[in-house]
Write a protein that holds these residues in place. Structure first.
Motif, PDB file in Angstrom:
ATOM      1  N   THR A  47       0.885  -1.165  -0.184  1.00  0.00           N
ATOM      2  CA  THR A  47      -0.017   0.023  -0.170  1.00  0.00           C
ATOM      3  C   THR A  47       0.786   1.322   0.025  1.00  0.00           C
ATOM      4  OG1 THR A  47      -1.748  -1.104   1.161  1.00  0.00           O
ATOM      5  CG2 THR A  47      -1.743   1.135   1.222  1.00  0.00           C
ATOM      6  N   LEU A  48       0.564   2.187  -0.930  1.00  0.00           N
ATOM      7  CA  LEU A  48       1.406   3.292  -1.106  1.00  0.00           C
ATOM      8  C   LEU A  48       0.450   4.634  -0.846  1.00  0.00           C
ATOM      9  CD1 LEU A  48       3.446   2.935  -4.186  1.00  0.00           C
ATOM     10  CD2 LEU A  48       3.961   2.236  -1.992  1.00  0.00           C
ATOM     11  N   ASP A  49       0.932   5.623  -0.179  1.00  0.00           N
ATOM     12  CA  ASP A  49       0.053   7.015  -0.118  1.00  0.00           C
ATOM     13  C   ASP A  49      -0.136   7.655  -1.545  1.00  0.00           C
ATOM     14  OD1 ASP A  49      -0.407   7.166   2.529  1.00  0.00           O
ATOM     15  OD2 ASP A  49       1.757   7.608   3.101  1.00  0.00           O
ATOM     16  N   ALA A  50      -1.433   8.072  -1.610  1.00  0.00           N
ATOM     17  CA  ALA A  50      -1.843   8.756  -2.716  1.00  0.00           C
ATOM     18  C   ALA A  50      -2.609  10.071  -2.189  1.00  0.00           C
ATOM     19  CB  ALA A  50      -2.457   8.033  -3.798  1.00  0.00           C
ATOM     20  N   PRO A  51      -2.014  11.001  -1.623  1.00  0.00           N
ATOM     21  CA  PRO A  51      -2.469  12.090  -1.085  1.00  0.00           C
ATOM     22  C   PRO A  51      -3.117  12.992  -1.843  1.00  0.00           C
ATOM     23  CG  PRO A  51      -0.276  12.293  -0.893  1.00  0.00           C
ATOM     24  CD  PRO A  51      -0.578  11.095  -1.315  1.00  0.00           C
ATOM     25  N   ASP A  52      -4.369  13.467  -1.618  1.00  0.00           N
ATOM     26  CA  ASP A  52      -5.380  14.554  -2.412  1.00  0.00           C
ATOM     27  C   ASP A  52      -5.761  14.083  -3.694  1.00  0.00           C
ATOM     28  OD1 ASP A  52      -5.252  16.446  -0.454  1.00  0.00           O
ATOM     29  OD2 ASP A  52      -2.903  16.821  -0.677  1.00  0.00           O
ATOM     30  N   ILE A  53      -5.777  12.654  -3.875  1.00  0.00           N
ATOM     31  CA  ILE A  53      -6.443  12.060  -5.219  1.00  0.00           C
ATOM     32  C   ILE A  53      -7.632  12.404  -5.342  1.00  0.00           C
ATOM     33  CG2 ILE A  53      -7.430   9.772  -4.031  1.00  0.00           C
ATOM     34  CD1 ILE A  53      -6.226   8.668  -6.729  1.00  0.00           C
ATOM     35  N   ILE A  54      -8.313  12.783  -6.332  1.00  0.00           N
ATOM     36  CA  ILE A  54      -9.472  13.584  -6.778  1.00  0.00           C
ATOM     37  C   ILE A  54     -10.449  12.225  -6.855  1.00  0.00           C
ATOM     38  CG2 ILE A  54     -11.222  14.826  -8.068  1.00  0.00           C
ATOM     39  CD1 ILE A  54      -8.527  16.198  -9.015  1.00  0.00           C
ATOM     40  N   ASP A  55     -11.707  12.344  -5.913  1.00  0.00           N
ATOM     41  CA  ASP A  55     -12.501  11.371  -5.950  1.00  0.00           C
ATOM     42  C   ASP A  55     -13.715  11.817  -6.956  1.00  0.00           C
ATOM     43  OD1 ASP A  55     -14.338   9.339  -5.409  1.00  0.00           O
ATOM     44  OD2 ASP A  55     -14.727   9.648  -3.253  1.00  0.00           O
ATOM     45  N   ASP A  56     -13.607  11.479  -8.194  1.00  0.00           N
ATOM     46  CA  ASP A  56     -14.559  11.807  -9.108  1.00  0.00           C
ATOM     47  C   ASP A  56     -14.910  10.848 -10.138  1.00  0.00           C
ATOM     48  OD1 ASP A  56     -16.022  13.133 -11.376  1.00  0.00           O
ATOM     49  OD2 ASP A  56     -15.377  15.022 -10.730  1.00  0.00           O
ATOM     50  N   LEU A  59     -13.367  11.086 -13.773  1.00  0.00           N
ATOM     51  CA  LEU A  59     -12.206  10.963 -14.069  1.00  0.00           C
ATOM     52  C   LEU A  59     -11.359   9.852 -14.376  1.00  0.00           C
ATOM     53  CD1 LEU A  59     -11.194  14.073 -12.108  1.00  0.00           C
ATOM     54  CD2 LEU A  59     -12.301  13.928 -14.188  1.00  0.00           C
ATOM     55  N   ASN A  60     -10.324   9.662 -15.016  1.00  0.00           N
ATOM     56  CA  ASN A  60      -9.329   8.693 -15.097  1.00  0.00           C
ATOM     57  C   ASN A  60      -7.903   8.933 -14.801  1.00  0.00           C
ATOM     58  OD1 ASN A  60     -11.513   6.490 -16.657  1.00  0.00           O
ATOM     59  ND2 ASN A  60     -11.997   8.237 -17.206  1.00  0.00           N
ATOM     60  N   LEU A  61      -7.667   8.764 -13.562  1.00  0.00           N
ATOM     61  CA  LEU A  61      -6.363   9.213 -13.135  1.00  0.00           C
ATOM     62  C   LEU A  61      -5.143   8.416 -12.887  1.00  0.00           C
ATOM     63  CD1 LEU A  61      -8.034  11.356 -10.349  1.00  0.00           C
ATOM     64  CD2 LEU A  61      -7.435  12.262 -12.542  1.00  0.00           C
ATOM     65  N   MET A  62      -5.107   7.151 -13.536  1.00  0.00           N
ATOM     66  CA  MET A  62      -4.218   6.034 -13.111  1.00  0.00           C
ATOM     67  C   MET A  62      -4.102   5.274 -14.513  1.00  0.00           C
ATOM     68  SD  MET A  62      -3.579   3.491 -10.271  1.00  0.00           S
ATOM     69  CE  MET A  62      -4.983   2.005 -10.565  1.00  0.00           C
ATOM     70  N   ASP A  63      -2.941   5.074 -14.855  1.00  0.00           N
ATOM     71  CA  ASP A  63      -2.589   3.992 -16.090  1.00  0.00           C
ATOM     72  C   ASP A  63      -1.333   3.522 -15.785  1.00  0.00           C
ATOM     73  OD1 ASP A  63      -3.460   2.934 -18.478  1.00  0.00           O
ATOM     74  OD2 ASP A  63      -2.127   4.376 -19.837  1.00  0.00           O
ATOM     75  N   TRP A  64      -1.334   2.293 -16.097  1.00  0.00           N
ATOM     76  CA  TRP A  64       0.079   1.456 -16.001  1.00  0.00           C
ATOM     77  C   TRP A  64       0.503   0.975 -17.367  1.00  0.00           C
ATOM     78  CZ3 TRP A  64       0.242  -2.576 -11.615  1.00  0.00           C
ATOM     79  CH2 TRP A  64       1.732  -2.792 -11.183  1.00  0.00           C
ATOM     80  N   GLY A  65       1.459   1.522 -17.563  1.00  0.00           N
ATOM     81  CA  GLY A  65       2.080   1.425 -19.019  1.00  0.00           C
ATOM     82  C   GLY A  65       3.079   0.269 -19.437  1.00  0.00           C
ATOM     83  N   SER A  66       3.104   0.165 -20.583  1.00  0.00           N
ATOM     84  CA  SER A  66       3.925  -1.204 -21.116  1.00  0.00           C
ATOM     85  C   SER A  66       5.280  -1.414 -20.775  1.00  0.00           C
ATOM     86  CB  SER A  66       4.071  -1.331 -22.708  1.00  0.00           C
ATOM     87  OG  SER A  66       4.548  -0.096 -23.158  1.00  0.00           O
ATOM     88  N   SER A  67       6.105  -0.038 -20.301  1.00  0.00           N
ATOM     89  CA  SER A  67       7.249  -0.252 -19.734  1.00  0.00           C
ATOM     90  C   SER A  67       7.283  -0.384 -18.447  1.00  0.00           C
ATOM     91  CB  SER A  67       8.032   1.216 -20.107  1.00  0.00           C
ATOM     92  OG  SER A  67       7.289   2.281 -19.441  1.00  0.00           O
ATOM     93  N   ASN A  68       6.261  -0.946 -17.609  1.00  0.00           N
ATOM     94  CA  ASN A  68       6.136  -1.327 -16.192  1.00  0.00           C
ATOM     95  C   ASN A  68       6.275  -0.006 -15.417  1.00  0.00           C
ATOM     96  OD1 ASN A  68       5.475  -3.177 -14.358  1.00  0.00           O
ATOM     97  ND2 ASN A  68       7.671  -3.748 -14.193  1.00  0.00           N
ATOM     98  N   VAL A  69       5.761   1.162 -16.095  1.00  0.00           N
ATOM     99  CA  VAL A  69       5.594   2.372 -14.811  1.00  0.00           C
ATOM    100  C   VAL A  69       4.315   2.942 -14.925  1.00  0.00           C
ATOM    101  CG1 VAL A  69       6.179   4.740 -14.892  1.00  0.00           C
ATOM    102  CG2 VAL A  69       7.925   3.180 -15.833  1.00  0.00           C
ATOM    103  N   LEU A  70       3.629   2.908 -13.604  1.00  0.00           N
ATOM    104  CA  LEU A  70       2.370   3.370 -13.308  1.00  0.00           C
ATOM    105  C   LEU A  70       2.501   5.039 -13.235  1.00  0.00           C
ATOM    106  CD1 LEU A  70       0.039   1.502 -10.936  1.00  0.00           C
ATOM    107  CD2 LEU A  70       0.228   3.973 -10.544  1.00  0.00           C
ATOM    108  N   ALA A  71       1.473   5.654 -14.044  1.00  0.00           N
ATOM    109  CA  ALA A  71       1.204   7.053 -13.863  1.00  0.00           C
ATOM    110  C   ALA A  71      -0.045   7.334 -12.906  1.00  0.00           C
ATOM    111  CB  ALA A  71       0.894   7.599 -15.142  1.00  0.00           C
ATOM    112  N   LEU A  72      -0.037   8.168 -12.133  1.00  0.00           N
ATOM    113  CA  LEU A  72      -1.254   8.595 -11.200  1.00  0.00           C
ATOM    114  C   LEU A  72      -0.982   9.998 -11.176  1.00  0.00           C
ATOM    115  CD1 LEU A  72      -3.229   7.245  -9.205  1.00  0.00           C
ATOM    116  CD2 LEU A  72      -1.430   7.647  -7.404  1.00  0.00           C
ATOM    117  N   ALA A  73      -2.380  10.601 -11.121  1.00  0.00           N
ATOM    118  CA  ALA A  73      -2.596  12.082 -11.019  1.00  0.00           C
ATOM    119  C   ALA A  73      -2.973  12.582  -9.787  1.00  0.00           C
ATOM    120  CB  ALA A  73      -3.472  12.631 -12.077  1.00  0.00           C
ATOM    121  N   LEU A  74      -2.361  13.389  -9.103  1.00  0.00           N
ATOM    122  CA  LEU A  74      -2.935  13.780  -7.728  1.00  0.00           C
ATOM    123  C   LEU A  74      -2.933  15.415  -7.839  1.00  0.00           C
ATOM    124  CD1 LEU A  74      -0.303  11.861  -5.330  1.00  0.00           C
ATOM    125  CD2 LEU A  74      -2.718  11.095  -5.980  1.00  0.00           C
ATOM    126  N   GLU A  75      -4.301  15.803  -7.884  1.00  0.00           N
ATOM    127  CA  GLU A  75      -4.584  17.287  -8.206  1.00  0.00           C
ATOM    128  C   GLU A  75      -3.866  17.839  -9.421  1.00  0.00           C
ATOM    129  OE1 GLU A  75      -3.634  19.264  -4.318  1.00  0.00           O
ATOM    130  OE2 GLU A  75      -5.664  19.395  -3.864  1.00  0.00           O
TER     131      GLU A  75
END
Length: 373
Positions: A47-56, A59-75
């Motif tokens: 479990t990792l912290d994701a402070p201030d993630i928007i609960d909407d 919206l689509n705020l996360m994506d895991w790419g083919s290079s094994n890097v996960l992108a996450l938008a926080l505000e």
């Protein structure tokens, strides 16, 4: 925002509880040889912290790419978490007048990423060089909450109800528009073949668009307009083992997962899950579907397909689980929720290691970056 908390580890989760104790494995009667029963941990592995993630929900705020890097938008910021070594970095923080970030989506090459913004624009970044390549403007009148790629075509969905195909290689990037939704577009997913596009909206509608009917620089007609859901449609997932099978999930007053033959538009099956359906993922290695939910339990539910028997329910989040994706190998599932946590689950089991031929490199959306006109 306390940046020291971002994507930092929380306390280790409790020891997983086995669904079927080992002592009962041998007593299961088997009339024919079959795979051993798979142990499915009911709690998250990390479990990792994701402070201030928007609960909407739209919206689509996360994506895991083919290079094994996960992108996450926080505000206003987009962070990258490298699953191969656990490192986290900030890609970009946009200005207040442009943000917050409302969507993220990796291109197939795992290097380029699209970032939708509240000001109606979309930024395209090279993640390896931390470089802004271009900004797409003029297509939408309000925030861009949904994104999906098909090769060099970036499809965007906005609060204005419009869906736009953008060719990121050329200056005049808008090459097709899809008019159907009367409210915000909550979900966009291209089929694996790239022939069909599914879109879900806050107007409770699900559309199937076929590229053979797409019209350049004009409004394209849908193939199917599906009105069976009674709440917003956000969760969409194309089946990896049957190319014309689509699963869709409805919001809080619907709570159903529906299965569609997208060639005919027929609803093949429907299951009432009892809670808001936020996201859907097919298992790449088994005939299973994972759903994430809101309301009372905020759980993940693993379903056998096509029987729709519940295999397991995974709990840990204390807010609706809006965002869900899986690692490139299909082994690990990541979820993010309004409880400001990012969790990782071994829901699909460890895939068998196969010696495949070397994969061809995925072409990037900018094969001739210096030739953008």
């Amino acid at each position: 925002m306390n940046r020291t908390r971002i994507l930092a580890f929380k306390n280790k989760p409790p020891t997983p509880v086995e669904l079927i104790p080992h002592q009962f494995y041998s007593s299961v009667h088997q009339s024919k040889p079959s795979k051993p029963l798979r142990h499915i941990p009911q709690t998250s592995e990390k479990t990792l912290d994701a402070p201030d993630i928007i609960d909407d929900y739209c919206l689509n705020l996360m994506d895991w790419g083919s290079s094994n890097v996960l992108a996450l938008a926080l505000e206003n910021s987009v962070y990258l978490w490298d699953a191969s070594n656990g490192s986290a970095s900030e890609l970009v923080t946009v200005d207040d007048e442009d943000g917050p970030v409302t969507s993220v989506s990796w291109a197939a090459d795992g290097q380029h990423i699209a970032i939708g913004l509240n000001d109606s624009s979309v930024q395209l970044w090279d993640s390896t060089e931390n470089r802004l390549l271009r900004t797409l403007k003029g297509g939408h009148q309000s925030r861009v909450g949904s994104l999906d790629w098909k090769n060099h075509i970036l499809t965007t969905g906005g609060m204005d109800g419009k869906i736009i195909n953008n060719d990121v290689r050329v200056r005049s990037h808008i090459v097709a528009t899809f008019a159907g939704h009367q409210q915000e577009v909550c979900g966009l997913k291209w089929s694996a073949s790239g022939q069909q596009l599914a879109s879900g909206g806050n107007d409770n509608l699900l559309y199937i668009w076929d590229m053979s009917m797409a019209s350049m620089h004009s409004r394209s007609q849908w193939l199917h307009k599906l009105e069976d859901h009674s709440a917003a449609v956000r969760a969409l997932a194309w089946c990896p083992f049957q190319h014309n099978l689509l699963a869709s999930g409805g919001g809080g007053s619907d709570c159903c997962i529906k299965f569609w033959d997208t060639h005919t538009g027929a609803c093949l099956d429907s299951v009432d899950t009892g809670s808001q359906v936020c996201a859907l993922l097919w298992n790449k290695n088994e005939r299973e579907l994972l759903s994430s939910h809101g309301s009372m339990q905020n759980q993940l539910t693993l379903w056998k397909y096509p029987s729709l028997v519940r295999i397991a329910e995974l709990t840990g989040h204390t807010s609706r689980v809006l965002f869900m994706d899986q690692s490139p190998d299909g082994h690990t599932v990541a979820t993010a929720a309004g409880d400001e946590t990012l969790r990782f689950w071994n829901a699909f089991g460890t895939p068998e290691v196969k010696k495949d031929a070397p994969k061809a490199e995925q072409p990037g959306p900018f094969p001739h970056i210096r030739q953008i006109r």
